[in-house]
Design a protein around this motif. Structure first.
Motif, mmCIF file in Angstrom:
data_model
loop_
_atom_site.group_PDB
_atom_site.id
_atom_site.type_symbol
_atom_site.label_atom_id
_atom_site.label_comp_id
_atom_site.label_asym_id
_atom_site.label_seq_id
_atom_site.Cartn_x
_atom_site.Cartn_y
_atom_site.Cartn_z
ATOM 1 N N HIS A 1 10.303 2.552 24.134
ATOM 2 C CA HIS A 1 9.524 2.039 23.011
ATOM 3 C C HIS A 1 9.296 3.115 21.944
ATOM 4 O O HIS A 1 9.197 2.786 20.757
ATOM 5 N N GLN B 1 -6.156 1.090 17.979
ATOM 6 C CA GLN B 1 -5.705 -0.295 17.842
ATOM 7 C C GLN B 1 -6.616 -1.136 16.951
ATOM 8 O O GLN B 1 -6.366 -2.312 16.759
ATOM 9 N N TYR C 1 -0.138 3.336 16.134
ATOM 10 C CA TYR C 1 0.692 3.837 17.237
ATOM 11 C C TYR C 1 0.610 5.361 17.336
ATOM 12 O O TYR C 1 0.463 5.914 18.441
ATOM 13 N N ASN D 1 -2.868 6.463 18.400
ATOM 14 C CA ASN D 1 -3.279 5.814 19.652
ATOM 15 C C ASN D 1 -4.577 5.020 19.482
ATOM 16 O O ASN D 1 -5.454 5.019 20.355
ATOM 17 N N LEU E 1 -2.954 -5.377 19.539
ATOM 18 C CA LEU E 1 -2.286 -4.874 20.743
ATOM 19 C C LEU E 1 -0.950 -4.218 20.416
ATOM 20 O O LEU E 1 -0.434 -3.438 21.220
ATOM 21 N N ASN F 1 4.599 0.074 23.408
ATOM 22 C CA ASN F 1 3.758 0.956 24.207
ATOM 23 C C ASN F 1 4.346 2.365 24.133
ATOM 24 O O ASN F 1 5.193 2.636 23.289
ATOM 25 N N HIS F 2 3.924 3.265 25.020
ATOM 26 C CA HIS F 2 4.326 4.669 24.880
ATOM 27 C C HIS F 2 5.382 5.093 25.905
ATOM 28 O O HIS F 2 5.445 6.271 26.277
ATOM 29 N N THR F 3 6.219 4.160 26.335
ATOM 30 C CA THR F 3 7.370 4.536 27.150
ATOM 31 C C THR F 3 8.440 5.160 26.248
ATOM 32 O O THR F 3 8.403 5.019 25.024
#
Length: 310
Positions: free
Chosen positions: A24, A90, A85, A88, A15, A19-21
């Motif tokens: 981050h 996992q 990452y 994209n 996981l 994330n993609h904010t």
């Protein structure tokens, strides 16, 4: 997923840490920069120790091994995390997962015993300086280094093999940014109580035995320093040991926080942050700690710059 002979291949899902904010993404860039600095810093440390004859001593040989372990440790987790990452994705294969567990435990356990060997080196240098060439011979130094790698490797091999031997038939999502044995075992659809107890005992032994040796060495060093009449000698002794103590504090503090807390006090998110500190940030701090307060390392770097660029 199936391979060519029709058998099912299980892939675990990491996981991750980010994330993609935008926040981050910025933190990911910081981690990537720290990773590069860590590789460069430890590589420079190994290079200087190898190239400068004045650093060809047991103390600096052990320090070069510490830098090598740190380079390998940070390379075990960050490249896979960064690749997942950026693409994209996992997924991680069981082989890749087993490799991460093995290397992580080998390097972590090896570093525990290597730090104990470094504390013994400081004890001999301060308490028995005239007998240092005998008590800290090249042969003994090599044996302690090989023993550190071997003990870490045995622990890593046992735990990686046992962890992957369990059946995983439910959720394959690992709430982490790399494969860590305790996190992976929680996903097994079998009774893992005995193995978890064995794993807990192994972690305690791998932590407490070297830590006991370190504390014993520094207790003897402290007693010797307090009996020194010269304030300059006391200051030199404290300066010599302070870098190693700082590294020991960072290393053991994070490991004991992760592995020796009761389950009721554990949080997955907190464990991920502490693991990130241990696997990503500690390796970049070690060469900084050992170079900033070490005149020999700074002198070697200055001589190398003068020889090649000035």
């Amino acid at each position: 997923m199936e391979n060519t002979n029709g058998t099912t291949v299980i892939y675990f899902i990491l996981l991750g840490l980010f994330n993609h904010t935008k926040l981050h993404q910025f933190l990911f860039a910081v981690v990537l920069m720290i990773f590069i600095i860590s590789l460069m810093g430890n590589a420079i440390m190994i290079f200087l120790i190898h190239m400068d004859p004045r650093l060809h001593t047991p103390m600096y040989f052990l320090l070069s091994q510490l830098s090598l372990m740190d380079m390998m440790l940070v390379s075990t987790t960050v490249p896979k995390m960064a690749a997942n990452y950026l693409t994209n994705t996992q997924s991680i294969s069981p082989t890749g997962c087993g490799a991460q567990i093995f290397l992580f435990l080998t390097l972590g356990g090896g570093e525990c015993f290597l730090l104990a060997a470094m504390s013994y080196d400081r004890y001999v240098a301060i308490c028995h300086p005239l007998r240092y060439p005998i008590l800290m011979s090249q042969k003994l130094c090599l044996l302690m280094t090989a023993g550190s790698w071997l003990l870490g490797g045995i622990d890593g091999l046992m735990q990686a093999g046992a962890t992957l031997s369990f059946p995983y038939c439910h959720s394959l999502e690992i709430n982490h940014f790399f494969c860590e044995a305790p996190t992976l075992v929680r996903l097994a659809c079998a009774d893992t109580t005995l193995f978890e107890f064995f794993m807990y005992v192994c972690c305690i032994l791998m932590l407490l035995i070297p830590l006991s040796l370190i504390l014993a060495s520094y207790s003897l060093i402290l007693a010797a320093v307090l009996h020194m009449k010269s304030s300059a000698a006391r200051k030199k002794a404290f300066t010599t040991c302070s870098s190693h103590l700082a590294v020991v504090g960072l290393f053991y503090g994070t490991l004991m926080f992760i592995y020796m807390r009761p389950k009721s006090y554990r949080s997955v998110d907190h464990d991920k942050v502490i693991s990130a500190f241990y696997t990503i940030f500690t390796p970049v701090l070690n060469p900084i700690i050992y170079s900033v307060r070490n005149k020999e390392v700074k002198g070697a770097f200055k001589r190398w710059l003068e020889k090649h660029f000035i």
